[in-house]
Design an enzyme around this catalytic site. Structure first.
Site, short mmCIF file in Angstrom:
data_model
loop_
_atom_site.label_atom_id
_atom_site.label_comp_id
_atom_site.label_asym_id
_atom_site.label_seq_id
_atom_site.Cartn_x
_atom_site.Cartn_y
_atom_site.Cartn_z
N GLU A 8 22.64 7.33 63.23
CA GLU A 8 22.48 6.29 62.23
C GLU A 8 21.40 6.37 61.37
O GLU A 8 21.48 5.92 60.01
CB GLU A 8 22.38 5.01 62.98
CG GLU A 8 22.29 3.75 62.16
CD GLU A 8 22.58 2.32 62.76
OE1 GLU A 8 21.66 1.42 62.35
OE2 GLU A 8 23.19 2.37 63.93
N ASP A 105 23.89 4.04 66.35
CA ASP A 105 23.24 3.10 67.47
C ASP A 105 24.36 2.48 68.29
O ASP A 105 25.30 2.16 67.82
CB ASP A 105 22.43 2.03 66.86
CG ASP A 105 21.07 2.62 66.27
OD1 ASP A 105 20.83 3.67 66.28
OD2 ASP A 105 20.28 1.69 65.71
N TYR A 317 16.76 1.51 74.06
CA TYR A 317 17.11 0.65 72.92
C TYR A 317 16.69 -0.74 72.70
O TYR A 317 16.76 -1.66 73.71
CB TYR A 317 18.47 0.74 72.91
CG TYR A 317 19.37 0.33 71.78
CD1 TYR A 317 19.37 1.09 70.61
CD2 TYR A 317 20.32 -0.94 71.74
CE1 TYR A 317 20.13 0.93 69.46
CE2 TYR A 317 20.87 -1.28 70.57
CZ TYR A 317 20.67 -0.35 69.27
OH TYR A 317 21.33 -0.75 68.32
#
Length: 729
Positions: A8, A105, A317
């Site tokens: 991404e 992602d 994340y």
């Protein structure tokens, strides 16, 4: 043949290439090895087409064209990144590429970004999904070895497209129908409007609040050894709980003040121990709330800084809703603690390593596969910052590290000493409480001074025994005034949005909605920024204040668009699609039905019931009462062209740009409250009120002290403020 890996962000693509194929050749749009090519999106490279992209007649907003419900959603390339989109699409079609890896992602939005590009390119090649929760070399290797076919994520993609379609349909149709009906350019959204309604409802509570004076009675007791302690009058129910601790009038409290000295007896002298467990591991909303409370960071700035930490490989994340870890991840906790020994948190990390067994005692408090959805809780990785980070990243990294370490520490222990003393004759009961920390446990990482809700008693209680005789030697009456609710800060609003799905009375819905809220952890920051951008909300220091425009909008729209529970149900429905528990077409039909209902309700609502919102308010000139005209740098009298009136108001004064609300106050009331952020010619910041006199604006430096006498400078949580009025008999 080669494998194409699409990340991404460029930084993630570089990390993947460095780990999977060191020594790749760099090109402007890719990194290439003998058997692998790495490229990247730049966030979204496409967006949904505007309404006029379906039919040119939609350029004009007309009621008869609504609702606009396309049979199929169309996309257009974003102008700024069209070249890169074509380059990525060309790589997908390249003859020597036989497998594509989706490394965007790992979440709903990342899935959407990749699917948009692959649809644009007409991709027909096999696709594998790389699901990363952190970008350390070890995590990348594990994730690459555990890739699944893209088909495994079809439900996630379906939910992503449905969320995008729902927001477009409601936004386009609701904004158009309300704008046309009320002759104002209005922005209405599926999530932003109920969020605005929360802010407006709180503002109405504040405006309608009536302060109530109350009184509390305190008594001073003396033992036979001349030791003294204090207690507060309470009325207990049958369960021994406090049913009342205040009086409404002075006359009421006076009825419980008897001639002194008086005989009393200790009815209860009870000591107990309270355990305060370490906090749960954080999700995104938790960190955004703490960052706003501690440092005033906006949710958007916090998310940007966390994304930077993630892309550098220092944290897992960030866009996560979970506060738990998986059993498989729990095996790596020791190595993460060892890594923290290289930071200034080394002493705490060493202690945590010794307490690994303590962590296991907490069981499912921290490790529970059933409570982990897309991603586990936000924690540090085995990679620690080698040098200093930016101030926000540094603060946030340390906050996440402290939360992680706290999970390995024992609870904080408090001794609680509760005494109930009773007037022998009148049977009035007085309670005394002393709470003192005995063992700090995890609070070595989170000093209690940071938590205003955890207060320890400052009054020392002597050793007392049940049945012991004491004497009441003094009464004190404390007068207090109830305080209104405080306005939402971003921290408070994020919490309210996250908990929105829990505010349901229907037992049938309560369990299904326990995890639903307004928006998701990944989108709430953008929703708040959107409300500010369109002029519905203003920031005043840490507080979020709805504007007149925002308040009026909430009166315009029907309950369909302001009900928090309905929007939360939609989020729960999207999660059901994502988990394969609901059909895509069923949800889409619900979206279409909702859109039609909103349009119909707005179309039939009488316009004259609502106040009209003026984008360009015609303020009267303070000199001649003619209308003022807005221009790029301020306001001027419409008679200025005829040289009949020279009034002009610049909206930037001493390097400070006034908000629309401040301009309105100045022009209608002649003065503002204290405004911060002005700068002198020497560059020094100062604060002052603005006063409009005889067509001129001047600073009033005395406003600060005048305001302080009338209104408390700081707002606190709904509570009571007290002042002491001692009486002795």
């Amino acid at each position: 043949m080669k494998t194409l890996v699409i990340a991404e962000k460029p930084s993630v693509a570089r990390d993947l290439a460095h780990v999977l194929r060191p020594g790749t050749r760099k090109s402007p749009d890719r990194l290439e090895a003998e058997d692998m090519v790495f490229t990247w999106a730049l966030g979204h490279l496409l967006s949904l087409e505007d309404a006029e992209g379906y039919d040119p007649r939609y350029r004009v907003w007309r009621l008869e064209d609504l609702p606009i419900i396309p049979a199929e959603m169309k996309y257009r390339a974003l102008k700024a990144t069209t070249g890169h989109l074509k380059a990525v699409a060309a790589l997908m079609k390249r003859a020597d590429i036989d497998v594509v890896v989706n490394a965007c992602d790992a979440g709903r939005e990342g899935e959407l970004i990749f699917r948009e590009i692959s649809r644009f390119a007409g991709l027909r090649k096999p696709v594998q999904r790389l699901w990363l929760s952190e970008t350390t070399p070890e995590a990348i290797k594990r994730a690459y070895a555990a890739m699944l076919p893209q088909a495994h994520y079809e439900n996630l993609a379906a939910a992503a497209f449905l969320r995008q379609e729902a927001d477009w349909l409601v936004g386009i149709n609701a904004s158009r129908v309300f704008s046309v009906r009320h002759k104002q350019r209005l922005s209405v959204g599926r999530v932003q409007t109920p969020t605005l309604a929360l802010l407006v409802a709180r503002e109405e509570e504040i405006e309608n609040f009536t302060p109530q004076t109350f009184y509390q009675l305190h008594a001073t007791f003396e033992t036979t050894k001349q030791a003294q302690y204090r207690g507060m009058w309470v009325l207990l129910n049958d369960q021994g709980e406090v049913a009342q601790d205040r009086f409404q009038t002075r006359e009421d409290v006076a009825q419980h003040q008897y001639p002194l000295p008086r005989q009393a007896v200790v009815r209860q002298a009870q000591k107990s121990t309270e355990r305060e467990l370490p906090p749960l591991l954080p999700n995104l909303s938790d960190i955004q709330r703490e960052a706003n409370r501690l440092w005033g960071l906006t949710a958007a700035k916090t998310l940007a800084a966390l994304q930077g930490l993630y892309e550098k490989g220092y944290i897992s994340y960030p866009r996560t809703e979970s506060r738990h870890l998986t059993k498989s991840l729990a095996g790596s906790l020791g190595s993460r603690l060892k890594a923290l020994e290289a930071t200034d948190l080394a002493p705490q990390a060493q202690q945590a390593l010794q307490n690994l067994e303590q962590f296991r005692h907490y069981g499912k408090r921290y490790v529970d596969d059933a409570k982990v959805t897309d991603h586990h809780a936000m924690i540090v990785t085995t990679k620690v910052p080698a040098g200093r980070l930016g101030s926000s990243e540094e603060s946030l990294y340390r906050l996440i590290a402290r939360h992680f370490l706290a999970a390995f520490f024992p609870p904080a222990l408090f001794s609680v000493y509760t005494v109930l003393s009773e007037d022998v004759e009148r049977k009035d009961m007085f309670r005394s409480t002393q709470r003192q920390r005995q063992e700090e446990g995890f609070q070595v990482l989170f000093p209690p001074a940071q938590d205003p809700n955890k207060k320890e008693s400052t009054d020392e209680l002597p050793t007392l025994h049940e049945g012991e005789r004491v004497t009441i030697v003094q009464y004190d009456v404390h007068e207090g005034v109830t305080k209104p609710p405080v306005r939402y800060t971003e921290a408070a609003l994020l919490g309210a949005m996250e908990r929105a799905g829990k505010k349901i009375d229907d037992p049938a819905l309560k369990d299904a909605m326990k995890t639903a809220g307004l928006g998701t952890a990944a989108t709430r920051a953008a929703i708040i920024e959107r409300l500010i951008t369109v002029g519905y909300v203003e920031r005043e220091k840490k507080q979020l204040v709805p504007t007149d425009k925002g308040k009026t909008l909430v009166t315009l729209v029907p309950d369909l668009l302001t009900q928090v529970t309905l929007t939360a149900q939609w989020e729960d429905g999207l999660r059901a699609v994502e988990e394969g528990r609901a059909a895509v077409q069923e949800f889409r039909q619900a979206i279409h039905g909702f859109t039609r209902e909103v349009v119909e309700q707005a179309r039939s609502a009488p316009v004259n019931e609502f106040a009209v919102l003026d984008e360009e308010t015609l303020y009267p000139c303070p000199l001649c009462a003619s209308p003022l005209q807005k221009f790029s740098k301020g306001y001027r009298c419409t008679k200025q062209k005829d040289t009949q009136c020279a009034f002009i108001l610049w909206t930037t004064i001493a390097s400070k740009t006034l908000t629309p609300r401040q301009v309105q106050t100045l022009l209608t009331k002649g003065r503002t409250g204290t405004i911060r952020g002005f700068k002198s010619k020497a560059g020094k910041s100062f604060q002052a009120a603005l006063v409009l006199e005889n067509g001129k604006v001047r600073f009033d430096f005395d406003q600060e002290s005048a305001t302080a006498k009338k209104v408390p400078r700081k707002r606190k949580a709904p509570s009571t403020a007290t002042k002491k009025a001692g009486t002795k008999r």
